[in-house]
Design a protein around this motif. Sequence first.
Motif, PDB file in Angstrom:
ATOM      1  N   GLY A  15       0.808  -1.210   0.000  1.00 17.19           N
ATOM      2  CA  GLY A  15       0.000   0.000   0.000  1.00 17.19           C
ATOM      3  C   GLY A  15       0.836   1.253   0.000  1.00 17.19           C
ATOM      4  N   HIS A  16       0.275   2.284   0.563  1.00 21.68           N
ATOM      5  CA  HIS A  16       0.943   3.570   0.648  1.00 21.68           C
ATOM      6  C   HIS A  16       2.100   3.477   1.636  1.00 21.68           C
ATOM      7  N   PRO A  17       3.106   4.309   1.486  1.00 21.44           N
ATOM      8  CA  PRO A  17       4.302   4.208   2.336  1.00 21.44           C
ATOM      9  C   PRO A  17       4.004   4.336   3.824  1.00 21.44           C
ATOM     10  N   LEU A  18       4.587   3.424   4.580  1.00 23.49           N
ATOM     11  CA  LEU A  18       4.509   3.478   6.042  1.00 23.49           C
ATOM     12  C   LEU A  18       5.478   4.549   6.529  1.00 23.49           C
ATOM     13  N   SER A  19       5.220   5.105   7.709  1.00 21.77           N
ATOM     14  CA  SER A  19       6.108   6.135   8.241  1.00 21.77           C
ATOM     15  C   SER A  19       7.408   5.537   8.781  1.00 21.77           C
ATOM     16  N   SER A  20       7.428   4.215   9.011  1.00 22.76           N
ATOM     17  CA  SER A  20       8.627   3.520   9.493  1.00 22.76           C
ATOM     18  C   SER A  20       8.794   2.222   8.715  1.00 22.76           C
ATOM     19  N   ALA A  21      10.012   1.726   8.707  1.00 17.69           N
ATOM     20  CA  ALA A  21      10.270   0.426   8.082  1.00 17.69           C
ATOM     21  C   ALA A  21       9.549  -0.658   8.894  1.00 17.69           C
ATOM     22  N   PRO A  22       8.995  -1.672   8.239  1.00 14.86           N
ATOM     23  CA  PRO A  22       8.255  -2.710   8.957  1.00 14.86           C
ATOM     24  C   PRO A  22       9.088  -3.420  10.028  1.00 14.86           C
ATOM     25  N   GLU A  23      10.376  -3.650   9.736  1.00 16.97           N
ATOM     26  CA  GLU A  23      11.226  -4.302  10.754  1.00 16.97           C
ATOM     27  C   GLU A  23      11.303  -3.448  12.011  1.00 16.97           C
ATOM     28  N   ASP A  24      11.355  -2.126  11.848  1.00 21.04           N
ATOM     29  CA  ASP A  24      11.394  -1.233  13.002  1.00 21.04           C
ATOM     30  C   ASP A  24      10.093  -1.291  13.790  1.00 21.04           C
ATOM     31  N   LEU A  25       8.967  -1.420  13.085  1.00 21.30           N
ATOM     32  CA  LEU A  25       7.670  -1.490  13.759  1.00 21.30           C
ATOM     33  C   LEU A  25       7.550  -2.733  14.635  1.00 21.30           C
ATOM     34  N   MET A  26       8.182  -3.831  14.194  1.00 21.89           N
ATOM     35  CA  MET A  26       8.025  -5.105  14.897  1.00 21.89           C
ATOM     36  C   MET A  26       9.227  -5.492  15.743  1.00 21.89           C
ATOM     37  N   SER A  27      10.266  -4.664  15.760  1.00 24.94           N
ATOM     38  CA  SER A  27      11.514  -5.055  16.419  1.00 24.94           C
ATOM     39  C   SER A  27      11.420  -5.171  17.931  1.00 24.94           C
ATOM     40  N   ASP A  28      10.606  -4.379  18.563  1.00 24.95           N
ATOM     41  CA  ASP A  28      10.580  -4.368  20.028  1.00 24.95           C
ATOM     42  C   ASP A  28       9.406  -5.141  20.619  1.00 24.95           C
ATOM     43  N   LEU A  29       8.726  -5.944  19.810  1.00 27.18           N
ATOM     44  CA  LEU A  29       7.535  -6.636  20.285  1.00 27.18           C
ATOM     45  C   LEU A  29       7.809  -7.995  20.925  1.00 27.18           C
ATOM     46  N   GLY A  30       8.982  -8.558  20.667  1.00 24.78           N
ATOM     47  CA  GLY A  30       9.231  -9.910  21.146  1.00 24.78           C
ATOM     48  C   GLY A  30       8.284 -10.859  20.439  1.00 24.78           C
ATOM     49  N   GLY A  31       8.043 -12.004  21.027  1.00 24.49           N
ATOM     50  CA  GLY A  31       7.047 -12.917  20.470  1.00 24.49           C
ATOM     51  C   GLY A  31       7.622 -13.943  19.530  1.00 24.49           C
ATOM     52  N   PRO A  32       6.915 -14.187  18.439  1.00 27.00           N
ATOM     53  CA  PRO A  32       7.257 -15.319  17.576  1.00 27.00           C
ATOM     54  C   PRO A  32       8.508 -15.073  16.740  1.00 27.00           C
ATOM     55  N   GLU A  33       8.989 -16.169  16.186  1.00 27.12           N
ATOM     56  CA  GLU A  33      10.084 -16.085  15.218  1.00 27.12           C
ATOM     57  C   GLU A  33       9.537 -15.435  13.954  1.00 27.12           C
ATOM     58  N   LEU A  34      10.275 -14.465  13.410  1.00 25.77           N
ATOM     59  CA  LEU A  34       9.846 -13.766  12.199  1.00 25.77           C
ATOM     60  C   LEU A  34      10.772 -14.105  11.045  1.00 25.77           C
TER      61      LEU A  34
END
Length: 182
Positions: free
Chosen positions: A141-160
């Motif tokens: 879609g339209h550009p996110l304000s941050s890179a997706p890896e940055d959005l999910m980096s501090d969440l912990g949880g499953p293997e990505l």
Amino acid sequence: MKNSIRSLELLQHSRHDWMNRLQVIKGNIELSNIDRAKKVIEEIIIEVRQEAQLSSLGVPRFSEWLLTYNWNRSARLFVKYELLNEGQIPQEMDTTIFEWTKKVVDKIEKSVPDEVNNELYLFFKVDQEKSSIQITLEYDGHPLSSAPEDLMSDLGGPELEWEVSSKTEFIVVATFTLEQQD
């Protein structure tokens, strides 16, 4: 009392959604567009089957959140989902899957542009033998304000496992296993 109010709100949204769908079918029939009416009915059948499959996954909190997400959403992000196979996962995984996915979707929703609708697709694959579930998140879609890896980096949880990653599209596979509950 709160449960009754919540149930009534859910029923109200469901009724409203069904009325909209019936009006689309009726309008197409009135315009003698029978093929389009049949196509809408087929789309509804597929969607209802997916809803039934999601409801029987064994993760009620997560299922309720996903089934009702688009009812209460902002205009910025629309979430679609598809279950690629049937199965059930242990209910102990419900909170983990719910909390992680909700955090990810919230972060993506805050990162998408305000003025446009953006779509995030979630594809689910249940592995009964390994007591695991894979959720593939796809955004285009339209550009996110941050890179997706940055959005999910501090969440912990499953293997990505990242397959594609940019501010305008990404595909990432998250694998949840029962062992993560310890």
